[in-house]
Design an enzyme around this catalytic site. Structure first.
Site, PDB file in Angstrom:
ATOM      1  N   SER A  42      -2.585   1.634 -10.124  1.00 21.63           N
ATOM      2  CA  SER A  42      -1.315   2.364 -10.037  1.00 21.63           C
ATOM      3  C   SER A  42      -0.191   1.518 -10.603  1.00 21.63           C
ATOM      4  O   SER A  42      -0.234   0.288 -10.562  1.00 21.63           O
ATOM      5  CB  SER A  42      -1.000   2.707  -8.577  1.00 21.63           C
ATOM      6  N   ASP A  43       0.816   2.186 -11.156  1.00 21.39           N
ATOM      7  CA  ASP A  43       2.070   1.481 -11.391  1.00 21.39           C
ATOM      8  C   ASP A  43       2.619   1.105 -10.020  1.00 21.39           C
ATOM      9  O   ASP A  43       2.189   1.625  -8.991  1.00 21.39           O
ATOM     10  CB  ASP A  43       3.051   2.370 -12.161  1.00 21.39           C
ATOM     11  N   TRP A  44       3.585   0.191  -9.995  1.00 17.65           N
ATOM     12  CA  TRP A  44       4.031  -0.393  -8.733  1.00 17.65           C
ATOM     13  C   TRP A  44       4.737   0.644  -7.858  1.00 17.65           C
ATOM     14  O   TRP A  44       5.860   1.040  -8.125  1.00 17.65           O
ATOM     15  CB  TRP A  44       4.913  -1.595  -9.037  1.00 17.65           C
ATOM     16  N   LEU A  45       4.035   1.078  -6.809  1.00 22.91           N
ATOM     17  CA  LEU A  45       4.455   2.109  -5.873  1.00 22.91           C
ATOM     18  C   LEU A  45       4.337   3.519  -6.449  1.00 22.91           C
ATOM     19  O   LEU A  45       4.966   4.451  -5.958  1.00 22.91           O
ATOM     20  CB  LEU A  45       5.883   1.887  -5.356  1.00 22.91           C
ATOM     21  N   ALA A  46       3.521   3.686  -7.486  1.00 23.10           N
ATOM     22  CA  ALA A  46       3.297   5.022  -8.042  1.00 23.10           C
ATOM     23  C   ALA A  46       2.262   5.799  -7.237  1.00 23.10           C
ATOM     24  O   ALA A  46       2.146   7.015  -7.396  1.00 23.10           O
ATOM     25  CB  ALA A  46       2.845   4.922  -9.502  1.00 23.10           C
TER      26      ALA A  46
END
Length: 995
Positions: free
Chosen positions: A373-377
């Site tokens: 995941s992208d950061w906190l996606a």
């Protein structure tokens, strides 16, 4: 496992005694966030952007802070209930709060009519279960090794590998848990596309847009290899790049500069070459951001005050032919990782979109690595695991740095209560471990074990510049160690990466105007010193514009390059790095001109003072430097919130160019405008001024900025850069894709901002061609100091072309299999004697009672029955027959001038006119022409020649049929092939019939 056995799932560093409370300083961009996070355990972190390190702001950094005295309020006596609750101020607050409660209640209750347009479960079809990795021959041995290791792991060890330890919990921006007893380390994941973020002694390479402008696959590979070497030497396992999403749908998109240009073929070739270079050094590359993250506004839930992220609504054909194309090329190149994006796609979050991750990425494209995941996606726990997500980054949950992961112990519970099948967890961890083996990271000679067994692992800290710092900076652990070893990874001598950076920057510089052959310049000033009018004075040159100088507060004054001060060499955000040095244009120009024959004047300002008109009027040559900046949405600078407001130059650039263009030498001089920019920049406000003779698009050149522009200005290098985008005459020229969605809600949209990609295939030059719009400078355009000519086009067809590709081949390997037995929950309990670090992410459960079984509400369409496979799958990048060469195109390239140099030969294809589907009779809409290949060729001057060969594959000539869900090669009519030097300078043409 007993604590005394040393069963730690954290990294280990040599401990150094440190006075209690004497904190090692954090990096300036992180210190405020750390202080705020430490002071209040229950801080509502939804109130600030996850990537904005100034905690407490809603979405952007703010330049000012309260003074200390503002917080020293006198203690007030306790008031009565009436005074405390009925005074107007508090009563108003109550009413405001009640209003928002009612509003959200209405949104929840009234959402049913909104979902008529945006269904609750999204508009992407469900695709379950996740295809297993390990079905491709090239990965067979890595999966065999991974399977043998994973079979020895416990559930918590498997979960530990799939979940990040949390933001600021270890040395890197992302770190996974380790399995020390089996020798599997914590993986370090680090930004970014142009260099190592938060690190010292590294190279700040030219940005992706500059690399795209080189049109040079060899340089793309060399840059990737140099990046890979630097990441490996810093102990980084996974590089978070290259970026190919955003593709560049809108020319004002804030992060377009991280990628290579708005054409899928140019973007795909550049990404694939970069990945090959990175991974040849043993570092895992990450193809990002999959997919549709085409603007910064509303990219994340709550970042812009909206409860949900923007939904990029993309039709199936457009997705395949534009936005997913470079990802297929990246997977075919062997990419070990793909990062899913923040946004929604067709009203389903990209990191929980089963059609995207399971159906397209893992089945149709045959992806064998892991999806992070992208950061906190990540926006769900069980659902995202089932949809195909393999790694949660940075491990935190819906709120930033809260220690409440959606996975970690929650994933452990989900596996133990069977909500997430064991074989899904096994596939997740096997994909990660197989990628580690695939890149040779089990080789201890190149990847030593971390302390205390060895001296491997990251040798730098993302959170402090000091040699000694906290091991777990974001937690309550005060343990310190040597965290920065200051390893120099920039290369030396002939192998110094600065030399490569300079070469790329020069080749990525595009000359778009050269009237009266004002370029190249002479170091002595006068090109014709024998002319009598030139003997009276030195050649007078004015260097104009703030963009010519460095930031006077230091080249790394603004964290993450979050300001536009001085010369622009990089955009801002997580894709930026700290410069080891920055050669400004003025520094290089001072050295370049011969001061015995040239009088140099410097006006490094945004506006020429009215009382100093001689700075422009008393000159023979004016060189004006202007720029246009953008970046990631968590930073705002000059009122630009990530995405550009328009396509014009910034900080008074148009005024300077116009002033010099009208008045240089009182109208008798010559003006050259150099533009450092993140993308297309309009020139209409000044391009027709009297003295404008030269225009150079220098893009984002990185640390060697000044040297590279001098190489082009003085002809040390014959310019060979070509535009990786179209420069229009107005924003409106770009059509509907130009608009950045800045208004989140309207009468039809109360759940999530909706961005409809109604233009379909028609972005950039495709739009200009379709609507016959004349650009200022077309896609692929660029001038040289010599003259090029193409002739003798030949097209050699290959036999055996059918309407459809060959059947999907049998798997090249058998995916590993594991026991489906669910272990006893007691095996997942936190070991006795352990102290949990605050906000650190662990895989353990606190009690067997936490494992509650029941009827889980699975996503709509979820099934464990095997899904029908796509006929377009079967190998990395898709069905191998898609890459079968069906025609070879050949031409002769002649350098008709006297200057040696490179030419970029571009191949465009036009599909059969009036082609209709043979079954439905539907007229298939095709762009006027599409780029399908290019080659950069060196030819000596003096009418020397070279042969140029360009292949055409089945996929190059096919279109995506949404009804059939396959690539279709038209079977009637003629294909037209054009070769030239831009999308509108096409010198040789030919056609061949469908066989």
């Amino acid at each position: 496992m007993p604590a005394e056995e040393g069963y730690e799932l954290r990294g280990k560093y040599t401990k150094i005694d440190h006075p209690e409370g004497d904190d090692a300083p954090l990096r300036p961009s992180l210190e405020e966030a750390y202080r705020s996070a430490s002071d209040s355990e229950n801080e509502d972190v939804d109130e600030f952007d996850p990537l904005n390190y100034d905690a407490g702001t809603l979405k952007r950094k703010r330049p000012s802070r309260k003074g200390a005295n503002e917080f020293l309020e006198p203690t007030r006596p306790r008031q009565s209930w009436a005074r405390r609750n009925l005074v107007p101020s508090k009563f108003c607050c109550f009413l405001i709060g009640l209003f928002f409660v009612v509003l959200f209640a209405l949104l929840g209750a009234g959402g049913f009519w909104v979902y008529k347009q945006a269904p609750k479960d999204g508009q992407s079809e469900p695709w379950y279960p996740t295809p297993k990795g390990g079905t491709v021959r090239e990965w067979k041995e890595s999966y065999r090794k991974a399977s043998a290791l994973v079979k020895q792991m416990t559930v918590v060890e498997k979960v530990n590998i799939t979940t990040g330890t949390g933001w600021m919990m270890d040395m890197c921006v992302g770190s996974t848990g380790a399995v020390p007893r089996l020798g599997f380390p914590s993986l370090c994941l680090q930004d970014g596309p142009l260099g190592i973020r938060f690190a010292d002694n590294i190279t700040a390479f030219p940005a992706g847009v500059t690399v795209g402008a080189t049109w040079n696959p060899d340089l793309m590979y060399e840059r990737g290899q140099a990046l890979g070497k630097e990441f490996r030497m810093k102990g980084i396992n996974v590089m978070l790049g290259p970026s190919m999403g955003p593709l560049g749908r809108t020319p004002a998109g804030g992060r377009n500069w991280e990628g290579f240009g708005p054409d899928p073929v140019l973007q795909g070739i550049a990404a694939a070459q970069t990945i090959r270079g990175i991974q040849d050094e043993g570092v895992m590359a990450t193809a990002k951001h999959f997919v549709g993250n085409e603007q910064e506004h509303f990219r994340q839930a709550w970042e812009w005050g909206t409860p949900n992220a923007i939904s990029s609504n993309i039709d199936d054909r457009t997705l395949h032919e534009l936005y997913a194309w470079p990802f297929a090329d990246s997977i075919r190149a062997g990419a070990a990782s793909v990062m899913c994006s923040y946004n929604q796609v067709n009203n389903s979050y990209a990191c929980g979109n089963s059609k995207l991750l399971n159906g397209i990425l893992k089945d149709e494209m045959g992806f064998q690595g892991f999806v992070q995941s992208d950061w906190l996606a990540q926006r769900s726990g069980v659902a995202s695991a089932l949809a195909g997500l393999d790694m949660s980054m940075p491990g935190d949950g819906l709120k930033w740095q809260d220690g409440k992961s959606l996975w970690g112990s929650e994933l452990t519970k989900a596996v133990l209560n069977t909500s997430v099948p064991m074989d899904r967890l096994d596939d997740m961890v096997t994909r990660i471990v197989a990628s580690w083996y695939q890149l040779g990271q089990d080789d201890k000679s190149k990847w030593p074990a971390p302390p205390p067994e060895g001296d491997g692992g990251p040798n730098f800290s993302s959170w402090t510049n000091e040699e000694v710092g906290k091991i777990h900076a974001g937690s309550d652990d005060e343990t310190t160690a040597v965290v920065n070893k200051f390893i120099d990874v920039q290369g030396k001598g002939e192998n110094a990466h600065g030399l490569l950076a300079r070469k790329i920057a020069a080749e990525g510089t595009v000359v778009v105007l050269n009237e009266d052959e004002v370029l190249p310049l002479s170091r002595n000033g006068w090109k014709d010193p024998g002319n009598s009018k030139n003997k009276n004075h030195k050649f007078r040159v004015a260097i104009i514009g703030e963009d010519a100088r460095e930031n006077q507060n230091g080249v790394n004054d603004c964290p993450d390059k979050g300001c536009n001060v001085g010369t622009l060499a990089s955009g801002w955000g997580s894709g930026a790095v700290e410069f080891p040095y920055l050669v400004s244009p003025i520094q290089a120009l001072r050295k370049a001109f011969n001061d015995s024959t040239v009088q140099l004047t410097e006006a490094l300002v945004e506006k020429i003072p009215s009382g100093n008109r001689g700075l422009i009027e008393d000159q023979d040559l004016c060189i004006v430097f202007i720029n246009s900046d953008s970046g990631e949405g968590y930073i705002e600078t000059d009122s630009i919130q990530g995405d550009r407001k328009n396509l014009r130059s910034q900080r008074g650039g148009d005024y300077l160019a116009k002033d010099a263009g009208d008045n240089c030498g009182k109208g008798q001089g010559s003006t050259i405008v150099v533009i450092h920019s993140v993308g297309p920049t309009l020139v209409e406000n000044w391009i027709n001024s009297t003295t404008i003779k030269g225009v150079i698009m220098a893009h984002l050149p990185g640390q060697e900025s000044g040297n590279a522009i001098v190489d082009i200005l003085f002809g040390d290098i014959n310019p060979s850069g070509r535009l990786p985008y179209t420069v229009g005459k107005s924003e409106e020229d770009y059509g509907p894709s130009y608009e950045i969605l800045t208004k989140a809600f309207n009468a039809k949209n109360l759940v999530a901002p909706q961005q409809n990609f109604t233009e379909g295939l028609y972005i950039d030059y495709r739009h200009f061609d379709k609507f016959n719009i004349t650009p200022r400078y077309e896609f692929g355009f660029g001038l040289s100091y010599t003259k090029w000519h193409l002739s003798s086009l030949m097209i050699q067809q290959k036999a055996g072309r059918d309407l459809f590709a060959a059947p999907r081949p049998a798997p090249g390997a058998i995916a590993p299999s594991y026991s489906k037995d669910v272990p006893d929950a007691k095996t997942a309990l936190l070991p006795k004697g352990w102290r949990k670090l605050k906000k650190y992410i662990y895989p353990y459960i606190d009690s067997v009672k936490d494992v509650k079984k029941g009827k889980y509400s699975y996503p709509k369409g979820y099934s464990t029955e095997p899904h029908a496979q796509s006929p377009m799958g079967g190998d990395q990048g898709g069905n191998p027959d898609l890459y079968t060469v069906v025609a070879n195109v050949q031409a002769t390239l002649t350098n008709q001038g006297d200057v040696d140099g490179h030419a970029v030969v571009q191949m465009y294809v036009s599909y059969p006119e009036g082609y209709k589907d043979d079954e439905t009779g539907e007229l298939i809409d095709f762009p006027v022409r599409v780029l399908r290949g290019f080659k950069k060729v060196w030819v000596a001057g003096g009418s020397k020649r070279a042969m140029v060969n360009l292949p055409l594959t089945r996929k190059d000539l096919s279109y995506w049929c949404t009804r059939r869900q396959i690539w279709v090669l038209p079977d009637k009519g003629y294909f037209n092939v054009e070769l030239g030097f831009s999308s509108r300078d096409l010198q040789v043409k030919g056609q061949f019939p469908i066989v």
